[in-house]
Design a protein around this motif. Sequence first.
Motif, short mmCIF file in Angstrom:
data_model
loop_
_atom_site.label_atom_id
_atom_site.label_comp_id
_atom_site.label_asym_id
_atom_site.label_seq_id
_atom_site.Cartn_x
_atom_site.Cartn_y
_atom_site.Cartn_z
N PRO A 148 36.55 6.46 -109.95
CA PRO A 148 36.52 6.30 -108.49
C PRO A 148 36.93 4.90 -108.07
O PRO A 148 36.79 3.94 -108.82
N GLU A 149 37.45 4.81 -106.87
CA GLU A 149 37.86 3.53 -106.30
C GLU A 149 36.74 3.03 -105.39
O GLU A 149 36.27 3.77 -104.52
N VAL A 150 36.29 1.79 -105.58
CA VAL A 150 35.21 1.22 -104.77
C VAL A 150 35.63 -0.17 -104.29
O VAL A 150 36.09 -0.99 -105.09
N HIS A 151 35.46 -0.41 -102.99
CA HIS A 151 35.79 -1.71 -102.42
C HIS A 151 34.70 -2.17 -101.46
O HIS A 151 34.06 -1.35 -100.79
N GLY A 152 34.50 -3.47 -101.40
CA GLY A 152 33.57 -4.05 -100.44
C GLY A 152 34.31 -4.52 -99.20
O GLY A 152 35.49 -4.90 -99.26
N HIS A 153 33.62 -4.48 -98.07
CA HIS A 153 34.20 -4.89 -96.79
C HIS A 153 33.15 -5.66 -96.00
O HIS A 153 31.96 -5.35 -96.07
N ASP A 154 33.60 -6.64 -95.22
CA ASP A 154 32.65 -7.34 -94.36
C ASP A 154 32.21 -6.42 -93.24
O ASP A 154 32.91 -5.48 -92.86
N LEU A 155 31.03 -6.68 -92.72
CA LEU A 155 30.42 -5.82 -91.70
C LEU A 155 29.93 -6.70 -90.56
O LEU A 155 29.29 -7.72 -90.78
N ARG A 156 30.26 -6.29 -89.33
CA ARG A 156 29.85 -7.05 -88.15
C ARG A 156 29.16 -6.13 -87.16
O ARG A 156 29.42 -4.92 -87.11
N VAL A 157 28.29 -6.75 -86.37
CA VAL A 157 27.68 -5.99 -85.27
C VAL A 157 28.80 -5.48 -84.36
O VAL A 157 29.74 -6.20 -84.04
N GLY A 158 28.70 -4.22 -83.99
CA GLY A 158 29.72 -3.58 -83.16
C GLY A 158 30.68 -2.72 -83.96
O GLY A 158 31.39 -1.89 -83.38
N ASP A 159 30.73 -2.91 -85.29
CA ASP A 159 31.62 -2.08 -86.11
C ASP A 159 31.20 -0.62 -86.04
O ASP A 159 30.01 -0.29 -86.02
N LEU A 160 32.19 0.25 -86.06
CA LEU A 160 31.96 1.69 -86.13
C LEU A 160 32.71 2.21 -87.35
O LEU A 160 33.92 1.97 -87.49
N ILE A 161 32.01 2.89 -88.23
CA ILE A 161 32.61 3.46 -89.43
C ILE A 161 32.75 4.96 -89.25
O ILE A 161 31.79 5.64 -88.87
N LEU A 162 33.95 5.46 -89.49
CA LEU A 162 34.23 6.89 -89.42
C LEU A 162 34.63 7.38 -90.80
O LEU A 162 35.51 6.81 -91.45
N LEU A 203 29.79 9.38 -88.57
CA LEU A 203 29.94 8.13 -87.82
C LEU A 203 28.71 7.25 -88.05
O LEU A 203 27.58 7.75 -88.07
N ALA A 204 28.95 5.96 -88.25
CA ALA A 204 27.85 5.00 -88.38
C ALA A 204 28.18 3.78 -87.53
O ALA A 204 29.23 3.16 -87.72
N LYS A 205 27.28 3.44 -86.61
CA LYS A 205 27.50 2.31 -85.70
C LYS A 205 26.55 1.18 -86.07
O LYS A 205 25.34 1.39 -86.26
N VAL A 206 27.11 -0.02 -86.22
CA VAL A 206 26.33 -1.21 -86.59
C VAL A 206 25.88 -1.92 -85.33
O VAL A 206 26.71 -2.30 -84.50
N GLN A 207 24.56 -2.11 -85.19
CA GLN A 207 24.02 -2.73 -84.00
C GLN A 207 23.12 -3.90 -84.40
O GLN A 207 22.41 -3.83 -85.40
#
Length: 264
Positions: A181-195, A244-248
């Motif tokens: 499997p392919e796995v990558h890390g990403h920065d996360l900020r308040v307001g980001d929405l992941i689909l 959907l996941a929303k960062v608050q």
Amino acid sequence: MNISLEYFSALDPGRARRNNEDAVLVDESLALCLLADGMGGYNAGEVASDMAIREARDEFARWVASGQVSSSEGEVRRALVASARRANRSVYAAAQRTPEYAGMGTTLVQALFGVDRMWVGHVGDSRAYRFRQNKLEQITRDHSLLQEQIDAGLITPEEAKFSAHRNLVTKAVGVEPEIDPEVHGHDLRVGDLILMCSDGLSDMVPDAQIADILRLHPTLPAMGKALIDAANAAGGRDNISVVLAKVQGDAAAARRLWWPFNKR
């Protein structure tokens, strides 16, 4: 930074199929989201996708329960790889053991959320996107014949929209004894929405239209319904799954989870 997460998930069979071979799982206690798009005859695709998300979740939960959890990038990646590989072994074994399940397999997308970091693992052509400051970015790369042709310069992304090979994946859970499997890390900020979505959405609705829908609707349920409606309006040729996941930002939350990432 203390954050809280809001989730939404939905499945829809689309307009062309009676059964649903997609599966989704959101485990808020683990801050883990999973999505799978199954394939195979009879109800085998449905079996593969459901088995994959549950086995992957259980393996990740075992890692958390072991008490040896680390917030290091390498350890988190290894845990997600291990969970995908357990899912692969389980689906492959079931396909070998049961004649009706022969040849079944599934895509898999995993999204794990930390404090200011997220990790996405995937196998196949189901996708994860990040919507940030009104811009949509695909953060997974399809494991598909079509993507390989694009990368090799054999066809353009525009030509790919009309290709007869849209659904041929080059990696899938449960098809071979082992997977990478392919796995990558990403920065996360308040307001980001992941689909996260299956190709029942991404094949039917262009990225620009997906971005418009996310931009125009104020709540996750409204976004999810609008995405599914758009895929069905475009023909609904396949099952449609959406997470959907929303960062608050929420100082009071301090995330009442297991998160080792809070200790960094």
